[in-house]
Design an enzyme around this catalytic site. Structure first.
Site, short mmCIF file in Angstrom:
data_model
loop_
_atom_site.label_atom_id
_atom_site.label_comp_id
_atom_site.label_asym_id
_atom_site.label_seq_id
_atom_site.Cartn_x
_atom_site.Cartn_y
_atom_site.Cartn_z
N LYS A 184 2.86 -15.50 2.43
CA LYS A 184 3.10 -16.17 0.89
C LYS A 184 4.83 -16.04 1.19
O LYS A 184 5.06 -16.05 0.16
CB LYS A 184 2.56 -14.94 -0.24
N ASP B 240 -2.81 -17.96 0.61
CA ASP B 240 -4.06 -18.53 -0.53
C ASP B 240 -4.51 -19.85 0.25
O ASP B 240 -5.77 -20.23 0.27
CB ASP B 240 -3.37 -18.86 -1.97
N ASP C 246 -6.33 -6.89 4.45
CA ASP C 246 -7.73 -6.36 2.98
C ASP C 246 -8.03 -6.84 2.76
O ASP C 246 -9.55 -7.63 3.28
CB ASP C 246 -7.03 -5.43 2.21
N ASP D 5 -12.46 -9.13 4.35
CA ASP D 5 -14.24 -9.30 3.40
C ASP D 5 -14.16 -10.57 3.49
O ASP D 5 -15.39 -11.24 3.82
CB ASP D 5 -13.28 -8.36 2.40
N TYR E 77 1.14 -1.48 0.07
CA TYR E 77 0.04 -0.01 -0.05
C TYR E 77 1.43 0.88 -0.27
O TYR E 77 0.53 2.21 -0.27
CB TYR E 77 -0.78 -0.32 0.91
C1 IPM Z 1 -10.29 -1.05 4.13
C2 IPM Z 1 -10.97 -0.31 2.91
C3 IPM Z 1 -9.49 0.42 2.32
C4 IPM Z 1 -7.93 -0.17 2.40
C5 IPM Z 1 -9.36 0.81 1.11
C6 IPM Z 1 -11.04 2.15 1.20
C7 IPM Z 1 -8.32 1.63 1.27
O1 IPM Z 1 -10.98 -1.39 1.69
O2 IPM Z 1 -10.14 -0.47 4.97
O3 IPM Z 1 -10.75 -2.14 3.92
O4 IPM Z 1 -8.45 -1.07 1.33
O5 IPM Z 1 -7.24 -0.53 3.27
MN MN Z 2 -10.99 -3.22 2.73
#
Ligand code: IPM
Ligand code: MN
Length: 372
Positions: free
Chosen positions: A189, A221, A245, A249, A142
Protein backbone atom coordinates in the site's frame (compact mmCIF):
# COMPACT_ATOMS: atom_id res chain seq x y z
CA UNK A 1 15.85 -40.66 6.69
CA UNK A 2 15.31 -40.17 10.38
CA UNK A 3 13.17 -37.22 11.42
CA UNK A 4 11.98 -36.06 14.80
CA UNK A 5 8.76 -34.20 14.27
CA UNK A 6 7.16 -32.04 16.95
CA UNK A 7 3.38 -32.22 16.69
CA UNK A 8 1.37 -29.27 18.02
CA UNK A 9 -2.27 -30.15 17.27
CA UNK A 10 -3.66 -27.07 19.09
CA UNK A 11 -7.35 -26.22 19.25
CA UNK A 12 -10.68 -26.98 17.57
CA UNK A 13 -10.28 -29.18 14.51
CA UNK A 14 -6.47 -29.01 14.84
CA UNK A 15 -6.10 -32.44 16.52
CA UNK A 16 -8.37 -34.35 14.10
CA UNK A 17 -6.81 -32.97 10.92
CA UNK A 18 -3.27 -33.34 12.25
CA UNK A 19 -4.01 -36.97 13.08
CA UNK A 20 -4.69 -37.58 9.37
CA UNK A 21 -1.42 -35.93 8.37
CA UNK A 22 0.44 -38.17 10.79
CA UNK A 23 -1.30 -41.23 9.45
CA UNK A 24 -0.13 -40.23 5.98
CA UNK A 25 3.43 -39.55 7.13
CA UNK A 26 3.52 -42.97 8.77
CA UNK A 27 2.40 -44.56 5.51
CA UNK A 28 5.19 -42.71 3.69
CA UNK A 29 7.74 -43.84 6.29
CA UNK A 30 6.63 -47.42 5.79
CA UNK A 31 6.74 -47.28 1.99
CA UNK A 32 10.08 -45.50 1.74
CA UNK A 33 11.78 -46.96 4.76
CA UNK A 34 12.14 -43.75 6.76
CA UNK A 35 12.00 -43.37 10.49
CA UNK A 36 9.73 -40.56 11.61
CA UNK A 37 9.05 -40.04 15.28
CA UNK A 38 6.26 -37.83 16.55
CA UNK A 39 6.36 -35.96 19.85
CA UNK A 40 3.27 -34.07 20.94
CA UNK A 41 3.06 -30.79 22.84
CA UNK A 42 0.23 -28.38 23.74
CA UNK A 43 -0.23 -24.92 22.24
CA UNK A 44 -3.08 -22.39 22.14
CA UNK A 45 -6.28 -22.40 24.18
CA UNK A 46 -5.70 -25.96 25.28
CA UNK A 47 -2.29 -24.97 26.66
CA UNK A 48 -3.83 -21.99 28.47
CA UNK A 49 -6.35 -24.34 30.08
CA UNK A 50 -3.67 -26.81 31.15
CA UNK A 51 -0.65 -24.62 31.85
CA UNK A 52 -1.93 -21.03 31.92
CA UNK A 53 0.34 -20.30 28.94
CA UNK A 54 -0.48 -20.52 25.19
CA UNK A 55 3.13 -21.54 24.50
CA UNK A 56 4.60 -23.40 27.48
CA UNK A 57 8.39 -23.43 27.71
CA UNK A 58 8.40 -27.22 27.28
CA UNK A 59 6.55 -26.87 23.95
CA UNK A 60 9.05 -24.33 22.68
CA UNK A 61 11.93 -26.54 23.83
CA UNK A 62 10.49 -29.52 21.99
CA UNK A 63 10.19 -27.44 18.80
CA UNK A 64 13.78 -26.27 19.11
CA UNK A 65 15.11 -29.80 19.50
CA UNK A 66 13.03 -31.31 16.67
CA UNK A 67 13.81 -31.43 12.96
CA UNK A 68 10.45 -29.95 12.00
CA UNK A 69 7.12 -28.95 13.48
CA UNK A 70 3.67 -29.95 12.35
CA UNK A 71 1.10 -27.47 13.57
CA UNK A 72 -2.69 -27.92 13.70
CA UNK A 73 -4.80 -24.85 14.39
CA UNK A 74 -5.28 -22.29 17.09
CA UNK A 75 -8.13 -20.25 18.55
CA UNK A 76 -11.21 -20.56 20.71
CA UNK A 77 -14.45 -18.54 20.68
CA UNK A 78 -14.23 -17.90 24.39
CA UNK A 79 -11.27 -15.59 23.64
CA UNK A 80 -12.61 -14.21 20.35
CA UNK A 81 -15.66 -12.93 22.16
CA UNK A 82 -13.70 -11.44 25.00
CA UNK A 83 -11.59 -8.53 23.76
CA UNK A 84 -10.28 -7.83 27.24
CA UNK A 85 -8.72 -11.28 27.71
CA UNK A 86 -5.08 -10.73 28.67
CA UNK A 87 -3.84 -14.13 27.54
CA UNK A 88 -4.95 -15.32 24.10
CA UNK A 89 -4.34 -18.57 22.18
CA UNK A 90 -3.01 -16.71 19.11
CA UNK A 91 -0.16 -15.35 21.22
CA UNK A 92 1.17 -18.90 21.34
CA UNK A 93 1.43 -19.13 17.56
CA UNK A 94 2.86 -15.65 17.16
CA UNK A 95 5.48 -16.27 19.83
CA UNK A 96 6.36 -19.58 18.24
CA UNK A 97 6.89 -17.93 14.84
CA UNK A 98 8.97 -15.18 16.40
CA UNK A 99 11.09 -17.37 18.71
CA UNK A 100 11.86 -19.81 15.92
CA UNK A 101 12.58 -17.02 13.43
CA UNK A 102 10.03 -18.34 10.91
CA UNK A 103 10.11 -15.23 8.77
CA UNK A 104 8.67 -16.63 5.54
CA UNK A 105 5.29 -18.24 5.18
CA UNK A 106 4.82 -19.94 1.84
CA UNK A 107 1.24 -20.59 0.77
CA UNK A 108 0.66 -22.38 -2.53
CA UNK A 109 -2.71 -21.78 -4.20
CA UNK A 110 -3.74 -24.10 -6.99
CA UNK A 111 -6.97 -24.68 -8.87
CA UNK A 112 -7.23 -28.45 -9.03
CA UNK A 113 -8.62 -29.60 -12.36
CA UNK A 114 -11.09 -31.86 -10.61
CA UNK A 115 -12.40 -29.04 -8.41
CA UNK A 116 -12.95 -26.35 -11.01
CA UNK A 117 -16.70 -26.53 -10.62
CA UNK A 118 -16.57 -26.53 -6.82
CA UNK A 119 -15.29 -22.99 -6.47
CA UNK A 120 -17.95 -20.27 -6.34
CA UNK A 121 -15.79 -18.51 -8.95
CA UNK A 122 -16.22 -19.27 -12.65
CA UNK A 123 -14.24 -22.17 -14.05
CA UNK A 124 -12.93 -20.04 -16.92
CA UNK A 125 -11.48 -17.58 -14.43
CA UNK A 126 -9.75 -19.95 -12.04
CA UNK A 127 -8.59 -22.65 -14.47
CA UNK A 128 -4.80 -23.25 -14.33
CA UNK A 129 -4.25 -20.87 -11.41
CA UNK A 130 -0.96 -21.64 -9.73
CA UNK A 131 0.25 -19.05 -7.23
CA UNK A 132 2.82 -19.14 -4.49
CA UNK A 133 2.24 -16.53 -1.80
CA UNK A 134 5.32 -15.44 0.15
CA UNK A 135 3.97 -13.82 3.29
CA UNK A 136 6.41 -12.13 5.69
CA UNK A 137 5.63 -13.71 9.06
CA UNK A 138 7.58 -12.20 11.94
CA UNK A 139 7.29 -8.46 11.41
CA UNK A 140 4.87 -5.67 10.59
CA UNK A 141 1.73 -4.74 12.45
CA UNK A 142 1.46 -8.17 14.09
CA UNK A 143 4.58 -7.56 16.11
CA UNK A 144 4.83 -3.76 16.41
CA UNK A 145 4.21 -1.93 19.66
CA UNK A 146 0.61 -2.13 20.84
CA UNK A 147 -0.87 0.60 22.96
CA UNK A 148 -4.11 1.37 24.65
CA UNK A 149 -4.71 4.65 26.46
CA UNK A 150 -5.40 4.72 30.20
CA UNK A 151 -9.06 5.49 29.62
CA UNK A 152 -9.26 2.57 27.18
CA UNK A 153 -10.63 4.76 24.38
CA UNK A 154 -7.63 5.01 22.06
CA UNK A 155 -5.55 2.15 20.74
CA UNK A 156 -2.74 1.70 18.24
CA UNK A 157 -0.65 -0.99 16.58
CA UNK A 158 2.64 -0.06 15.00
CA UNK A 159 3.59 -1.43 11.58
CA UNK A 160 7.36 -1.48 11.42
CA UNK A 161 9.74 -3.12 8.95
CA UNK A 162 13.51 -3.04 8.65
CA UNK A 163 15.48 -3.41 5.42
CA UNK A 164 16.89 -6.71 6.68
CA UNK A 165 13.44 -8.20 7.28
CA UNK A 166 12.38 -7.28 3.75
CA UNK A 167 15.59 -8.47 2.12
CA UNK A 168 15.62 -12.01 3.44
CA UNK A 169 12.10 -12.95 2.33
CA UNK A 170 12.54 -11.11 -0.97
CA UNK A 171 15.48 -13.33 -1.86
CA UNK A 172 13.39 -16.43 -1.10
CA UNK A 173 10.53 -15.15 -3.26
CA UNK A 174 12.80 -14.39 -6.23
CA UNK A 175 14.53 -17.76 -5.94
CA UNK A 176 11.14 -19.44 -5.94
CA UNK A 177 10.11 -17.46 -9.03
CA UNK A 178 13.22 -18.69 -10.85
CA UNK A 179 11.97 -22.24 -10.69
CA UNK A 180 8.41 -21.18 -11.57
CA UNK A 181 7.26 -18.58 -14.11
CA UNK A 182 9.84 -15.91 -13.31
CA UNK A 183 7.40 -13.35 -12.03
CA UNK A 184 7.12 -11.65 -8.63
CA UNK A 185 4.27 -9.32 -7.70
CA UNK A 186 4.86 -7.16 -4.66
CA UNK A 187 1.58 -6.42 -2.91
CA UNK A 188 1.68 -3.31 -0.75
CA UNK A 189 0.00 0.00 0.00
CA UNK A 190 2.85 2.25 -1.07
CA UNK A 191 0.46 5.06 -1.97
CA UNK A 192 -0.30 5.47 1.73
CA UNK A 193 2.17 3.64 3.98
CA UNK A 194 5.80 4.55 4.63
CA UNK A 195 6.58 0.92 5.45
CA UNK A 196 5.24 -0.11 2.02
CA UNK A 197 7.46 2.47 0.35
CA UNK A 198 10.45 0.87 2.05
CA UNK A 199 9.29 -2.52 0.74
CA UNK A 200 9.13 -1.15 -2.82
CA UNK A 201 12.59 0.40 -2.57
CA UNK A 202 14.30 -2.69 -1.14
CA UNK A 203 12.49 -5.17 -3.38
CA UNK A 204 13.31 -3.09 -6.48
CA UNK A 205 16.99 -3.09 -5.53
CA UNK A 206 17.05 -6.84 -5.00
CA UNK A 207 15.20 -7.47 -8.26
CA UNK A 208 18.28 -6.21 -10.10
CA UNK A 209 20.10 -9.33 -8.90
CA UNK A 210 17.51 -11.50 -10.66
CA UNK A 211 17.34 -10.05 -14.18
CA UNK A 212 15.31 -12.94 -15.60
CA UNK A 213 12.53 -12.37 -13.05
CA UNK A 214 9.91 -9.72 -13.83
CA UNK A 215 8.83 -7.63 -10.86
CA UNK A 216 5.56 -5.82 -10.75
CA UNK A 217 3.62 -4.01 -8.07
CA UNK A 218 0.02 -3.93 -6.96
CA UNK A 219 -1.67 -2.01 -4.21
CA UNK A 220 -3.33 -4.44 -1.86
CA UNK A 221 -6.87 -3.23 -2.60
CA UNK A 222 -6.34 -3.76 -6.32
CA UNK A 223 -4.59 -7.08 -5.64
CA UNK A 224 -7.63 -8.29 -3.70
CA UNK A 225 -9.73 -7.57 -6.78
CA UNK A 226 -7.26 -8.95 -9.34
CA UNK A 227 -6.97 -12.18 -7.39
CA UNK A 228 -10.53 -13.15 -8.15
CA UNK A 229 -10.80 -11.29 -11.47
CA UNK A 230 -7.76 -12.81 -13.13
CA UNK A 231 -5.78 -15.10 -10.81
CA UNK A 232 -3.69 -16.56 -13.65
CA UNK A 233 -1.74 -13.30 -13.89
CA UNK A 234 0.07 -14.20 -10.67
CA UNK A 235 3.09 -16.41 -10.14
CA UNK A 236 4.83 -15.48 -6.88
CA UNK A 237 3.12 -12.91 -4.66
CA UNK A 238 5.41 -11.26 -2.16
CA UNK A 239 3.83 -9.31 0.67
CA UNK A 240 4.01 -8.19 4.26
CA UNK A 241 2.47 -10.01 7.19
CA UNK A 242 -1.10 -8.74 7.44
CA UNK A 243 -1.74 -8.28 3.71
CA UNK A 244 -0.52 -11.85 3.24
CA UNK A 245 -2.87 -13.12 5.92
CA UNK A 246 -5.85 -11.50 4.28
CA UNK A 247 -5.19 -12.22 0.61
CA UNK A 248 -4.32 -15.86 1.25
CA UNK A 249 -7.74 -16.51 2.79
CA UNK A 250 -9.25 -14.80 -0.23
CA UNK A 251 -7.10 -16.88 -2.59
CA UNK A 252 -8.35 -20.07 -0.97
CA UNK A 253 -11.72 -19.52 -2.66
CA UNK A 254 -10.00 -20.25 -5.97
CA UNK A 255 -9.17 -23.76 -4.82
CA UNK A 256 -12.73 -24.43 -3.70
CA UNK A 257 -12.16 -24.60 0.05
CA UNK A 258 -9.89 -23.10 2.67
CA UNK A 259 -9.58 -26.68 3.87
CA UNK A 260 -7.15 -27.35 1.02
CA UNK A 261 -4.53 -24.71 1.63
CA UNK A 262 -1.26 -25.78 3.20
CA UNK A 263 1.70 -23.70 4.22
CA UNK A 264 5.33 -23.86 5.23
CA UNK A 265 6.79 -21.35 7.67
CA UNK A 266 10.54 -21.27 7.36
CA UNK A 267 13.49 -19.45 8.82
CA UNK A 268 17.26 -19.93 8.91
CA UNK A 269 17.12 -22.69 11.51
CA UNK A 270 13.63 -24.09 11.95
CA UNK A 271 10.61 -24.97 9.84
CA UNK A 272 6.98 -25.41 10.73
CA UNK A 273 4.18 -26.72 8.55
CA UNK A 274 0.65 -25.52 9.11
CA UNK A 275 -2.68 -25.45 7.30
CA UNK A 276 -3.78 -21.88 6.67
CA UNK A 277 -7.24 -22.49 8.10
CA UNK A 278 -8.16 -21.74 11.67
CA UNK A 279 -9.53 -23.91 14.44
CA UNK A 280 -13.12 -23.95 13.03
CA UNK A 281 -14.62 -24.54 16.49
CA UNK A 282 -18.15 -25.24 15.20
CA UNK A 283 -16.84 -28.34 13.41
CA UNK A 284 -14.77 -29.79 16.24
CA UNK A 285 -15.19 -33.56 16.57
CA UNK A 286 -17.97 -33.68 14.00
CA UNK A 287 -15.80 -35.42 11.44
CA UNK A 288 -16.51 -32.75 8.82
CA UNK A 289 -13.18 -30.92 8.83
CA UNK A 290 -11.16 -31.30 5.66
CA UNK A 291 -7.77 -32.88 6.47
CA UNK A 292 -6.21 -32.05 3.09
CA UNK A 293 -4.61 -28.76 4.16
CA UNK A 294 -2.87 -30.56 7.00
CA UNK A 295 -1.90 -33.49 4.77
CA UNK A 296 -0.50 -31.16 2.11
CA UNK A 297 1.40 -29.33 4.85
CA UNK A 298 3.00 -32.69 5.66
CA UNK A 299 3.94 -32.95 1.95
CA UNK A 300 5.61 -29.54 2.22
CA UNK A 301 7.52 -30.86 5.23
CA UNK A 302 8.86 -33.69 3.08
CA UNK A 303 9.79 -31.22 0.30
CA UNK A 304 11.78 -29.26 2.86
CA UNK A 305 13.92 -32.33 3.48
CA UNK A 306 14.15 -32.89 -0.29
CA UNK A 307 12.02 -36.02 -0.11
CA UNK A 308 10.36 -35.00 -3.35
CA UNK A 309 9.20 -38.41 -4.47
CA UNK A 310 7.48 -38.94 -1.14
CA UNK A 311 5.88 -35.48 -1.18
CA UNK A 312 4.65 -36.00 -4.72
CA UNK A 313 3.09 -39.31 -3.81
CA UNK A 314 1.06 -37.53 -1.12
CA UNK A 315 -0.05 -34.95 -3.69
CA UNK A 316 -0.98 -37.69 -6.10
CA UNK A 317 -3.04 -39.43 -3.41
CA UNK A 318 -4.78 -36.15 -2.56
CA UNK A 319 -5.59 -35.54 -6.22
CA UNK A 320 -6.94 -39.04 -6.54
CA UNK A 321 -9.20 -38.52 -3.52
CA UNK A 322 -10.49 -35.30 -5.07
CA UNK A 323 -11.04 -36.99 -8.40
CA UNK A 324 -13.01 -39.81 -6.80
CA UNK A 325 -14.97 -37.40 -4.60
CA UNK A 326 -13.66 -38.99 -1.44
CA UNK A 327 -13.64 -35.68 0.31
CA UNK A 328 -15.31 -34.01 3.25
CA UNK A 329 -18.59 -32.08 2.78
CA UNK A 330 -16.96 -28.65 2.37
CA UNK A 331 -16.06 -29.81 -1.13
CA UNK A 332 -18.48 -32.56 -1.59
CA UNK A 333 -21.84 -31.92 0.09
CA UNK A 334 -23.41 -34.84 -1.79
CA UNK A 335 -21.54 -37.47 0.19
CA UNK A 336 -21.76 -36.74 3.85
CA UNK A 337 -20.39 -40.15 4.77
CA UNK A 338 -16.80 -39.14 4.03
CA UNK A 339 -15.58 -38.06 7.42
CA UNK A 340 -12.28 -36.41 8.27
CA UNK A 341 -10.78 -39.73 9.17
CA UNK A 342 -12.18 -41.58 6.14
CA UNK A 343 -10.72 -38.93 3.85
CA UNK A 344 -7.40 -39.50 5.63
CA UNK A 345 -7.78 -43.29 5.41
CA UNK A 346 -8.16 -43.14 1.65
CA UNK A 347 -5.00 -41.07 1.21
CA UNK A 348 -3.07 -43.33 3.57
CA UNK A 349 -4.36 -46.38 1.77
CA UNK A 350 -3.50 -45.00 -1.66
CA UNK A 351 0.08 -44.46 -0.51
CA UNK A 352 0.33 -48.04 0.65
CA UNK A 353 -1.49 -49.59 -2.34
CA UNK A 354 -1.80 -47.13 -5.20
CA UNK A 355 -3.44 -49.72 -7.46
CA UNK A 356 -6.08 -50.89 -5.06
CA UNK A 357 -7.77 -47.65 -4.20
CA UNK A 358 -10.80 -47.97 -6.47
CA UNK A 359 -11.98 -50.82 -4.36
CA UNK A 360 -11.82 -48.74 -1.21
CA UNK A 361 -13.58 -45.92 -2.97
CA UNK A 362 -16.61 -48.13 -3.48
CA UNK A 363 -16.54 -49.25 0.12
CA UNK A 364 -16.31 -45.74 1.43
CA UNK A 365 -19.36 -44.62 -0.47
CA UNK A 366 -21.27 -47.63 0.71
CA UNK A 367 -20.38 -46.47 4.20
CA UNK A 368 -18.52 -49.70 4.93
CA UNK A 369 -14.89 -48.89 4.54
CA UNK A 370 -12.68 -51.90 4.91
CA UNK A 371 -9.72 -49.74 5.67
CA UNK A 372 -8.48 -50.14 9.19
C1 IPM B 1 -2.91 -17.67 9.92
C2 IPM B 1 -3.82 -17.32 11.07
C3 IPM B 1 -3.02 -16.62 12.15
C4 IPM B 1 -2.46 -15.36 11.56
C5 IPM B 1 -3.80 -16.34 13.45
C6 IPM B 1 -4.41 -17.58 14.02
C7 IPM B 1 -2.94 -15.64 14.47
O1 IPM B 1 -4.90 -16.57 10.65
O2 IPM B 1 -1.95 -18.43 10.12
O3 IPM B 1 -3.16 -17.18 8.83
O4 IPM B 1 -3.15 -14.32 11.54
O5 IPM B 1 -1.31 -15.37 11.12
MN1 MN C 1 -4.99 -16.23 8.51
Amino acid sequence: MKLNIAVLPGDGIGPEVTEQAIKVLKAIAMEFDHRFSFNYAPVGAIAIDKHGDPLPESTLDLCKTSDAILFGAIGDPKYDNNPSAKVRPEQGLLKLRKELGLFANIRPVKAYGTLLTKSPLKKSIIKDTDISIYRELTGGIYFGEKKISDDGNTASDLCEYSRFEIERITHLAFKAAQSRKNKVTLVDKANVLESSRLWRKVVTEIAAEYPEVTLDFLFVDNAAMQLILNPRQFDVILTENMFGDIISDEASVIGGSIGLLASASVGDKYAMFEPIHGSYPQATNKGIANPIASILSAAMLLDYFELFEEANLIRKAVEKSLKLDITTPDINPKFDNVTTSKAGDFIEDFINNPNDSNLNFKNIHLGQSTII
